[in-house]
Design an enzyme around this catalytic site. Sequence first.
Site, PDB file in Angstrom:
ATOM      1  N   CYS A 153      -3.635  -0.568  11.081  1.00 31.42           N
ATOM      2  CA  CYS A 153      -3.417  -0.912  10.146  1.00 31.42           C
ATOM      3  C   CYS A 153      -3.124  -2.594  10.225  1.00 31.42           C
ATOM      4  CB  CYS A 153      -2.080  -0.573   9.602  1.00 31.42           C
ATOM      5  SG  CYS A 153      -1.499   0.816   8.184  1.00 31.42           S
TER       6      CYS A 153
ATOM      7  N   CYS B 279       0.883  -1.472  -0.183  1.00 28.80           N
ATOM      8  CA  CYS B 279      -0.630  -0.011  -0.441  1.00 28.80           C
ATOM      9  C   CYS B 279       0.918   1.142   0.075  1.00 28.80           C
ATOM     10  CB  CYS B 279      -1.077  -0.010   1.411  1.00 28.80           C
ATOM     11  SG  CYS B 279      -2.471  -0.544   0.738  1.00 28.80           S
TER      12      CYS B 279
END
Lengths: 264, 106
Positions: free
Chosen positions: A225, A183
């Site tokens: 996360c 990401c």
Amino acid sequence: MSVVTSLRRLAPAAALLTGLSIIAGHAEIPLHERRSGYADLGRDTKAMQDDDTANPGMLSVLDGEALWKTKTGDAGRACVDCHGDARTSMKGVAARYPAFEPARGRPVNLDQRISICRAERQQAKPLPYESKELLALSAFVGMQSRGAPVAPPDDERLKPFRDAGRAAYDRRQGQLNLSCGQCHDDNWGKSLAGNLIPQAHPNGYPLYRLEWQSIGSLQRRLRNCMTGLRAEPYEYGAPEYVDLEVYLMWRARGMPMETPAVRP
Amino acid sequence: MARALINVPAKAKRGEVIAIKTLISHVMESGFRHTSVGARIPRDIIDTFVCTYNGEEIFRAALHPAIAANPFITFHTVAAESGTFTFQWTGDGGFSQTETASIVVE
């Protein structure tokens, strides 16, 4: 041979290389292309961070300033009794953490440094991770470095931990089988559902997150996360997080500190 | 005690419209949440905010559940004369906090 055909011939090789790079690790973001999460904030959120009377993180800084001067523990000492005026003594300190702690044989982050100081110098009860008091002290100390560049220590002893952090950053994790870098290195600036994917620089912690409606540490964000990846998060203070912090700070070297930052 | 941040311009011209910003730390517990064992978490919010300018009330707000934690209130007034702004927040469980700020009007 035309350029087009030569490119066509190269395409499978390029695809193979891309595939390999996902397995082997990620290309780091070139230093000049790095951008703080601040750059992608909306106008209102930027204004909130810029104005110290509108930034809710400053409430925590004020708490921290009061705690800095409060005598506590069996030693009956306050932070100020040893360190003096934080404005000078703590300037640039947060920008250097995590730093190597010889007594523990490994790096400690700022929260842990504060806890060690509390236990050893003040002989006070430890503050739990993510407690209001610990975040307040950390925010107060962190704010003294606001504007200073992130400056990870040039310490050989940190290297194995930074490498471990980098390995964790590149390792696919969780049920979604994603690494941090997929990401934050490969796809920053694009959208994940409705949210912009940031580059994940740790230069504003502890920060006030609107989603949390409170101030929180980098480890809290890392846990977010990890649950997002459907991986099992580590406990607060876990060495895996600190290694990752060492790597993230190195990755953000030279970027200005923003503590206490505001993020959506 | 809660922390409050207040932004009032130190100086203003007479008749000038000035912005006043206030921020206070408060959990603003809505009263609708339950603990893991099902007990209701009692409501704990600031329900009233009042600002007076040299003793005269110039702004009042009634706050309700589901307003953000750490409420940030900003409003405008006309700088009429030098003096003091007094800000008072009151709420559940006898919560009360008062802060002041002064202004010089030329």
